[in-house]
Design an enzyme around this catalytic site. Structure first.
Site, PDB file in Angstrom:
ATOM      1  CD  GLU A 254      -2.165   2.157   1.529  1.00  0.00           C
ATOM      2  OE1 GLU A 254      -1.971   2.788   1.086  1.00  0.00           O
ATOM      3  OE2 GLU A 254      -2.169   2.189   2.379  1.00  0.00           O
ATOM      4  CB  CYS A 288      -1.318   7.347   1.506  1.00  0.00           C
ATOM      5  SG  CYS A 288      -2.098   5.622   2.177  1.00  0.00           S
TER       6      CYS A 288
HETATM    7  C1  UN1 Z   1      -3.393   5.759   4.435  1.00  0.00           C
HETATM    8  O1  UN1 Z   1      -3.355   6.943   4.711  1.00  0.00           O
HETATM    9  O2  UN1 Z   1      -2.509   5.116   4.400  1.00  0.00           O
HETATM   10  O3  UN1 Z   1      -9.264   6.743   3.431  1.00  0.00           O
HETATM   11  C2  UN1 Z   1      -4.689   5.288   5.207  1.00  0.00           C
HETATM   12  C3  UN1 Z   1      -8.033   7.094   4.062  1.00  0.00           C
HETATM   13  C4  UN1 Z   1      -8.165   6.324   5.742  1.00  0.00           C
HETATM   14  C5  UN1 Z   1      -7.021   5.823   5.641  1.00  0.00           C
HETATM   15  C6  UN1 Z   1      -5.296   6.415   5.339  1.00  0.00           C
HETATM   16  N1  UN1 Z   1      -9.210   5.816   6.311  1.00  0.00           N
HETATM   17  O4  UN1 Z   1      -8.224   8.618   4.519  1.00  0.00           O
END
Ligand code: UN1
Length: 528
Positions: A254, A288
Site C-alpha cells: 500500500e 496516503c
Molecule cells: C493511509 O493514509 O495510509 O481513507 C490510510 C482514508 C483513511 C485511511 C488512510 N481511512 O483516508
C-alpha cells in the site's frame, strides 16, 4: 507521564543482544513532552521474533476460525473500552487532531467487528465434478508468518487492516510499526495480549525502516517470513516487491499517491471547496489518500481558487487537542524535514505559490490563526502551487504534507490525463452534478478508489482499499478482499468411486462420447 517500554516481543530466551539502543518518543506538538523511550530491536531480535512466530504457527493455524474470531471480538471490546485513552495517546504521539484520532481508533473497532463474524464464514466452495462419485471443494489456508511494516500516520487503523484479518485467517505476525508511534504500538500489543492471543502469535519489533524494517524483510530470504505487508513509500515498496518476488511471494503493498480531485463546471462549489480543503489539508496532508493534484474546469478556475484560498486563510492550525484546528503538526521532525526539502527542490520558477506563506510555521514565520506555541512543534504552512506542468517533479512526487498542485482543464478527457498521467493510482475524487461525467470519470480513472462528491480520503473499513501503478501491486486491504492477501486457495478433489478416474480422459459424457454436437440444421431451410 514518561514510560520506559519493556520489550514486547514474546520471544523465548530473549537477551540483551536483541536490543540495540533506547530511543525517545516525543510529542510533535510539544517538544518538552517526552512520552517515553523504546528499545530498538536488533537484527538478532527480529530473527528471534520470526522464530517465535514460526513456532506458534502450527497450533494457531489449527485453532478453529470461529475461536480465532472470538479473540478478535475480545480485542474489539478492549479497544472500544479504551477508545478515548488510545486516541489521547495517538494525538500526543503523532499530533493527529483528537477528533480524527478518535475516528482512527474507531477504524480499528470497525475492522475487528467485520472480521469477528468472518471467523464464522471464511467460506470455501463445493464445486460439481465432471465425474461421478467425486467431490470437489476449496478451502482458504493461512499463508504462515506475516511481517507487517506500517507507517506513522494511521498508527493503529492501518496496522489493524493487516493484522486483524491475518490473525483471523490463521497466520502469525511480526509487526514493525512506525518509529514515530512506538508507545501506541506497545499499548496495542498489550491489548492483543489481554484479548487472549497465545504467546508468539503476535510479536512486536521496534525501530526505523532502514534498520528494523529492512531486517524484517531480510527474513524473507532466510525462509522465516512467508508474507510481507507494507504501507509506505513507492520506492521502498518497489524494493520489497523485488525481494519478495525473488522468493515467489506476493507482498501486500500500500504505497504512495498523487490523488486527483476534479471540479467540474456544474459542481456544487460550496461542497467542492470544503472537499478540496479537507482532502488537501486534513491530517496536514499526511494521508496516503490526501489530495495531490487539484484539477478545476477552466471557466470556474479563478472563482474556485479565490474561494478555496479564502477558506484556507480561515483555517486554524496548531494544538491537536484544540477542537477548532483543521490540522496539527507534522508527525515528526523527519516528515517536516522532507516537506521543507520538497518545497526547496520541487518548486520551479514557472510555479506560482498561491498561498501567502510557506515553510515551517514559527513565531518568525507565523500563521495568523495559530493555536498554541508554533516554536514548540513541527508545524507547516499550507501551500497551493499553480502553473504546474506534467514534466514537473512536483507533479510526479508524493509530497506527503499540506502541499497541493492546482491546474485547470478544458474537457474531461484532459482532466483525466491530469488525474492519471503521474502514474499513481490510489484514490481520486470528482465533484459534479452531471451523472454522465461522474460515470465517465469512474470508468476511466486508473485509481483503485473513486469518490463522487466526497473527498479523496475517508475510505471505510469494509471497502476494498488499495491502489494501482505506483500506488501498489493491485493488492487490496479491508473487507472480504483482504482475505486473498492472507490466505491461499487450496483445491481438493475427493474420489470415492474406488477406481482410477482420469480427468478429461475417463469422463463419461452424455451418449458415451463428448456430448458435443455441431447441430445439423440449415436455418435457411427453416424460413417460411
Ligand atoms: C493511509 O493514509 O495510509 O481513507 C490510510 C482514508 C483513511 C485511511 C488512510 N481511512 O483516508
Amino acid at each position: 507521564m514518561t514510560t520506559k517500554l519493556a520489550t514486547y516481543t514474546r520471544i523465548r530466551g530473549q537477551d540483551q543482544t536483541q536490543y540495540a539502543s533506547d530511543q525517545p518518543s516525543v510529542n510533535p506538538a510539544r517538544f518538552t513532552d517526552v512520552l517515553g523511550t523504546y528499545p530498538v530491536t536488533s537484527k538478532e531480535g527480529v530473527r528471534a521474533a520470526c522464530i517465535a512466530a514460526q513456532e506458534a504457527l502450527p497450533q494457531w493455524r489449527s485453532t478453529p476460525a470461529p475461536l480465532r474470531g472470538n479473540l478478535i471480538h475480545n480485542l474489539s471490546l478492549l479497544v472500544t473500552e479504551n477508545k478515548a485513552t488510545l486516541a489521547r495517546w495517538l494525538t500526543r504521539e503523532i499530533g493527529k487532531p483528537y477528533a480524527e484520532a478518535l475516528g482512527s481508533v474507531q477504524e480499528v473497532i470497525d475492522t475487528c467487528q467485520f472480521f469477528v463474524s468472518e471467523g464464522r464464514r471464511l467460506y470455501g466452495q463445493t464445486i460439481p465434478s465432471e465425474m461421478a462419485d467425486k467431490r470437489l471443494f476449496t478451502y482458504r489456508r493461512p499463508i504462515g508468518v506475516c511481517g507487517i511494516i506500517t507507517a506513522g500516520n494511521f498508527p493503529l487503523a492501518v496496522p489493524a487492516w493487516y493484522v486483524i484479518p491475518a490473525l483471523l485467517c490463521g497466520n502469525t505476525i511480526v509487526w514493525k510499526p512506525s518509529e514515530d508511534a512506538p508507545i501506541l504500538s506497545y499499548l496495542f500489543c498489550q491489548l492483543i495480549e489481554k484479548a487472549g492471543f497465545p504467546p508468539g502469535v503476535f510479536n512486536l519489533v521496534l525501530g526505523d525502516g532502514p534498520t528494523t524494517g529492512a531486517a524484517l524483510v531480510d527474513m524473507v530470504p532466510e525462509g522465516l517470513i512467508d508474507k510481507i505487508g507494507f504501507t509506505g513509500s513507492s520506492r521502498i515498496g518497489q524494493w520489497i516487491g523485488q525481494v519478495t518476488g525473488a522468493h515467489f511471494q506476493a507482498a501486500c503493498l500500500e504505497l504512495g499517491g498523487k490523488n486527483p480531485l476534479v471540479v467540474t463546471e456544474d459542481a456544487n462549489l460550496d461542497l467542492a471547496v470544503e472537499g478540496a480543503l479537507w482532502s488537501a489539508f486534513g491530517t496536514a496532508g499526511q494521508r496516503c489518500t490526501s489530495l495531490g493534484v487539484l484539477i478545476v474546469q477552466e471557466r470556474i478556475y479563478e472563482h474556485f481558487m479565490e474561494r478555496l484560498l479564502a477558506r484556507v486563510a480561515q483555517m486554524v492550525i496548531g494544538d491537536p487537542m484544540d477542537p477548532t484546528v483543521t490540522y496539527g503538526p507534522m508527525i515528526s521532525q523527519r516528515f517536516l524535514h522532507n516537506l521543507l526539502t520538497f518545497q526547496k527542490t520541487l518548486l520551479a520558477p514557472h510555479h506560482t505559490v498561491l498561498t501567502p506563506t510557506q515553510g515551517q510555521i514559527s513565531r518568525a514565520n507565523p500563521w495568523p490563526k495559530f493555536q498554541g506555541d508554533p516554536d514548540q512543534g513541527y508545524f507547516a504552512h499550507p501551500v497551493i502551487v499553480a502553473g504546474v506542468q506534467k514534466s514537473d517533479a512536483l507533479y510526479r512526487e508524493e509530497t506527503f504534507g499540506p502541499m497541493v498542485a492546482a491546474v485547470s482543464y478544458t474537457d474531461l478527457e484532459e482532466a483525466l490525463h491530469w488525474a492519471n498521467d503521474h502514474g499513481y493510482g490510489l484514490s481520486s475524487a470528482i465533484y459534479t452534478r452531471n451523472s454522465a461525467q461522474a460515470f465517465y470519470f469512474q470508468d476511466h480513472i486508473r485509481a483503485g478508489m473513486v469518490s463522487i462528491n466526497n473527498t479523496t480520503s475517508g475510505a471505510e473499513a469494509h471497502m476494498p482499499f488499495g491502489g494501482n501503478g505506483r500506488s501498489g501491486n493491485g493488492s487490496r486491504q479491508s473487507g472480504i478482499w483482504v482475505l486473498d492477501q492472507f490466505t491461499r486457495w487450496q483445491g481438493v478433489n475427493w474420489d470415492f468411486s474406488d477406481r482410477l478416474q482420469r480427468a478429461q480422459i475417463d469422463t463419461v459424457y452424455a451418449g458415451g462420447d463428448t456430448g458435443f454436437r455441431v447441430p445439423d440444421c440449415d436455418v435457411a431451410a427453416l424460413s417460411p
